[in-house]
Scaffold this motif. Structure first.
Motif, short mmCIF file in Angstrom:
data_model
loop_
_atom_site.label_atom_id
_atom_site.label_comp_id
_atom_site.label_asym_id
_atom_site.label_seq_id
_atom_site.Cartn_x
_atom_site.Cartn_y
_atom_site.Cartn_z
N THR A 1 0.64 14.22 5.17
CA THR A 1 1.35 14.20 3.89
C THR A 1 0.91 12.98 3.09
O THR A 1 0.39 12.00 3.64
CB THR A 1 2.88 14.08 4.13
N VAL A 2 1.13 13.04 1.80
CA VAL A 2 0.77 11.93 0.93
C VAL A 2 1.76 10.78 1.17
O VAL A 2 2.97 11.01 1.23
CB VAL A 2 0.85 12.41 -0.54
N PRO A 3 1.28 9.54 1.33
CA PRO A 3 2.22 8.44 1.58
C PRO A 3 3.16 8.22 0.39
O PRO A 3 2.72 8.25 -0.76
CB PRO A 3 1.31 7.22 1.79
N ASP A 4 4.46 8.02 0.67
CA ASP A 4 5.41 7.87 -0.44
C ASP A 4 5.39 6.42 -0.97
O ASP A 4 4.65 5.57 -0.47
CB ASP A 4 6.82 8.29 -0.01
N GLU A 5 6.22 6.20 -1.98
CA GLU A 5 6.18 4.89 -2.67
C GLU A 5 6.49 3.74 -1.70
O GLU A 5 5.79 2.71 -1.71
CB GLU A 5 7.20 4.92 -3.82
N ASP A 6 7.50 3.91 -0.85
CA ASP A 6 7.87 2.83 0.06
C ASP A 6 6.74 2.51 1.03
O ASP A 6 6.41 1.34 1.27
CB ASP A 6 9.12 3.20 0.88
N THR A 7 6.15 3.57 1.59
CA THR A 7 5.06 3.36 2.57
C THR A 7 3.91 2.62 1.91
O THR A 7 3.33 1.68 2.47
CB THR A 7 4.56 4.73 3.09
N GLN A 8 3.55 3.08 0.69
CA GLN A 8 2.43 2.41 0.01
C GLN A 8 2.79 0.96 -0.31
O GLN A 8 1.99 0.05 -0.08
CB GLN A 8 2.09 3.15 -1.28
N ALA A 9 4.01 0.76 -0.84
CA ALA A 9 4.40 -0.61 -1.23
C ALA A 9 4.32 -1.55 -0.03
O ALA A 9 3.85 -2.69 -0.14
CB ALA A 9 5.81 -0.60 -1.82
N GLU A 10 4.73 -1.06 1.13
CA GLU A 10 4.71 -1.90 2.33
C GLU A 10 3.28 -2.30 2.68
O GLU A 10 3.00 -3.46 3.00
CB GLU A 10 5.26 -1.09 3.50
N THR A 11 2.37 -1.32 2.63
CA THR A 11 0.97 -1.61 2.97
C THR A 11 0.38 -2.61 1.98
O THR A 11 -0.28 -3.58 2.37
CB THR A 11 0.13 -0.31 2.92
N TYR A 12 0.62 -2.38 0.69
CA TYR A 12 0.04 -3.27 -0.32
C TYR A 12 0.61 -4.69 -0.18
O TYR A 12 -0.10 -5.68 -0.29
CB TYR A 12 0.31 -2.73 -1.74
#
Ligand code: PEP
Ligand code: MG
Length: 615
Positions: A344-355
């Motif tokens: 699945t496409v990573p959601d906003e929280d997942t992306q924000a955490e990685t960045y």
């Protein structure tokens, strides 16, 4: 990373024709050197385990579509094999005569063979998915063939029968690979210190490799600056791509030498070759130690001109290497790799955490996040599965809906990523970059979305900096380079992507081995576009960097400095090499040198000048 005492060969039965190939004492294959270093190790190759496909049932109404999927996979497999056949002449004659009949046998099985007819029947009558139908039919045919082996009298006959069974399994695997587009999950079973050999490696597959376990990589397909090459350089794995005939000639478990600097792969190396390779491994280790000492020295020329040397990042596992290489920040974070190899496409929280984690790891050094650059060879299953992008087809995917074009059509995807970057931006100096821009309108539309997302986040109570991060663009199409003056009015910074700029200017696919000889970033047309873009940026006082593979090539450092560039972003392993080169250069001389280069009309004359200056 390399291993000098390989484990004993795995006992896998091989077709007799191939066995004869391996009796030849030493075979040297040539390809494109894409990632420096020498690796010695046991081969792990085309013999990846049979794909695990559950016996999938389909609805009767879906049978015609399933049959069409199988037809498409057959056509694709034929195309791959015909291409391989056309390139056989690059092989030594005895290898050619071994491999050519094998390819003919594969091609025959892709015609109106029992395998294809049987698989179609299993789809239509047994209501099996195309993958299951192919595997079940191949298994049934293999069992019948092997039953004959028991009845066969002589060892020679038995070997011939086994060979036919292997051929059926092999072609079924190719069909299933093309049907599923599955990454090589079998990498997890890769023996430590092995050399991976395969027909082709997609960027998504390369992203699954563990550089601490792998000695080297060699593939039949691929070009110098394709994304697979970019990934392998980033991972610091010695690699040679575009080696015709290699997968068909390897014997798993046997020792090979991959020289990612010279662009050679040696099968069955002699004692002398092995000794030379061991010296190469040791020299590479010494070079790394020497480079480590450069880490704390400033990135500046002899005359004291400071230059920014940043690193490119594809995967968070590269962070330690980036921290050790002496780079100042990340000049290009290729975020598309975060979207690969997941359902699945990573959601906003997942992306924000990685960045945020990347910004924190960089400890106050700037990070340039490039928003998703889907398209071309960068295939992302999760986006296809979610219906966000169409399946990549053969019709010019590089010229289709890619980069910023896709994001502006898929606002949810774009705004989610912008929101994640903006939320993370409180953790350190952040820049946001748009890929594949060709018009001013795209920059304006992207900025509107950027501002809208920031307003929404503020309304939501998110704590953002007072000023939004700079929003810049990649200059990686001739259209963008030639509109650089207009784009500089709207974009906060430029990063010149010389990989795509070269590909689009010269109409040469960056990952295609057949035209690899035509891919030339030193072509005057490419250099003029770089010069034009740099001058436009400097006139408008916009920061400009180069983040394509040219930036990491120390042969080209003088030229790029002479063209006015003072900011480079490259794979982490290249940072010390470029720094060392730069610390021996004077800007005045670089400018004179660039002037001489820009007077040339012939790419070969430019290459000769560059080589001469590098001596
Ligand atoms: C480029 O095109 O030069 C670039 C840096 O982007 P990518 O390699 O990710 O396409
Ligand atoms: Mg690009």
């Amino acid at each position: 990373m390399s291993r000098t005492d390989p484990p004993p060969p795995q006992h896998r039965r091989l077709p007799v024709r191939l066995r004869r190939t391996f009796a030849t004492p030493e075979t040297v294959f040539s390809g494109i050197a894409v990632s420096p270093g020498v690796a010695i190790g046991p081969l792990f190759g085309t013999a990846e385990p049979a794909p695990e496909i559950a016996r999938q049932k389909i609805q009767a109404a879906d049978a015609p579509a399933e049959g069409a999927r199988l037809d498409a996979a057959v056509a694709q497999s034929r195309k791959q094999l015909l291409k391989l056949k056309a390139r056989l002449e690059a092989l030594p004659e005895d290898s050619q005569s071994e491999i050519a009949p094998l390819i003919e046998a594969y091609l025959r099985m892709l015609g109106s063979s029992r395998l294809i007819r049987g698989a179609k029947r299993r789809i239509a009558e047994g209501l099996l998915s195309a993958e299951s139908a192919v595997l079940c039919e191949a298994e049934a045919i293999g069992a019948v063939i092997l039953a004959q082996a028991d009845a066969a009298a002589s060892g020679e006959d038995r070997a011939g029968v086994q060979r036919r069974a292997d051929e059926v399994t092999e072609i079924a695997r190719r069909l299933v690979r093309n049907l599923t587009r599955a990454p090589f999950q079998s990498f997890t079973g890769l023996p430590e210190g092995a050399i991976l050999v395969c027909p082709s490696l997609r960027p998504a597959d390369a992203a699954l490799l563990d550089p601490s376990r792998l000695a080297g990589v060699a593939t039949e397909e691929g070009g110098a600056d394709g994304h697979t090459a970019v990934m392998l350089r980033a991972l610091g794995v010695p690699a040679v791509l575009g080696v015709p005939g290699l997968p068909a000639a390897v014997r798993p478990g046997h020792t090979a030498v991959v020289d990612g600097t010279a662009g050679t792969v040696t099968l069955n190396p002699t004692a002398a070759t092995l000794a030379a390779a061991r010296r190469g491994v040791a020299a590479f280790v010494r070079e790394r130690q020497r480079f480590a000492r450069l880490r704390r020295l400033p990135a500046e020329t002899v005359d004291g001109t400071a230059v920014e040397l940043a690193a490119n990042l594809e995967l968070p596992i590269e962070l330690p290497l980036i921290q050790q290489c002496g780079a100042f920040g990340i000049g290009l974070f290729r975020t598309e790799f975060l979207f690969m190899n997941r359902e699945t496409v990573p959601d906003e929280d997942t992306q924000a955490e990685t960045y945020r984690a990347v910004l924190e790891a960089m400890g106050g050094a700037p990070v340039t996040f490039r928003v998703l650059d889907w398209g071309g060879e960068k295939e992302i299953e999760a986006l296809t599965a979610a219906g966000i992008v169409p399946e990549i087809t053969d019709t010019n995917p590089a010229l289709g809906l890619r980069g910023i074009r896709l994001l502006l059509r898929q606002m949810d995807l774009f705004e989610t990523q912008l929101a994640a970057i903006l939320r993370a931006s409180v953790a350190g100096p952040t820049r946001v970059m748009l890929p594949m821009v060709t018009t001013v309108a795209e920059v304006l539309a992207a900025r509107e979305a950027f501002d809208r997302v920031a307003r929404r986040l503020r309304r939501r109570g998110e704590r953002l900096g007072e000023k939004l991060p700079p929003l810049g663009i990649m200059i990686e199409t001739p259209g963008a380079a030639l509109s650089a003056d207009a784009l500089a009015l709207e974009a906060d910074f430029f990063a010149i992507g010389t990989n795509d700029l070269t590909a689009y200017t010269l109409a040469v696919d960056r990952g295609e081995s057949d035209v690899a000889g035509l891919y030339d970033p030193l072509h005057p047309a490419v250099l003029r576009l770089v010069q034009f873009s740099v001058e436009a940026a400097l006139r408008m006082h916009r920061p400009v960097s180069v983040c394509g593979e040219m930036a990491g090539n120390p042969r080209l450092t003088a030229l790029l400095l002479g063209l006015g560039l003072r900011s480079f972003s490259m794979n982490a392993a290249a940072v010390p090499r470029v720094k060392q080169r730069m610390r021996g250069l004077r800007i005045e001389e670089c400018v004179r040198f660039a002037r001489r280069v820009m007077e040339q009309a012939d790419p070969q004359a430019i290459a000769a000048l560059v080589d001469e200056a590098g001596r």
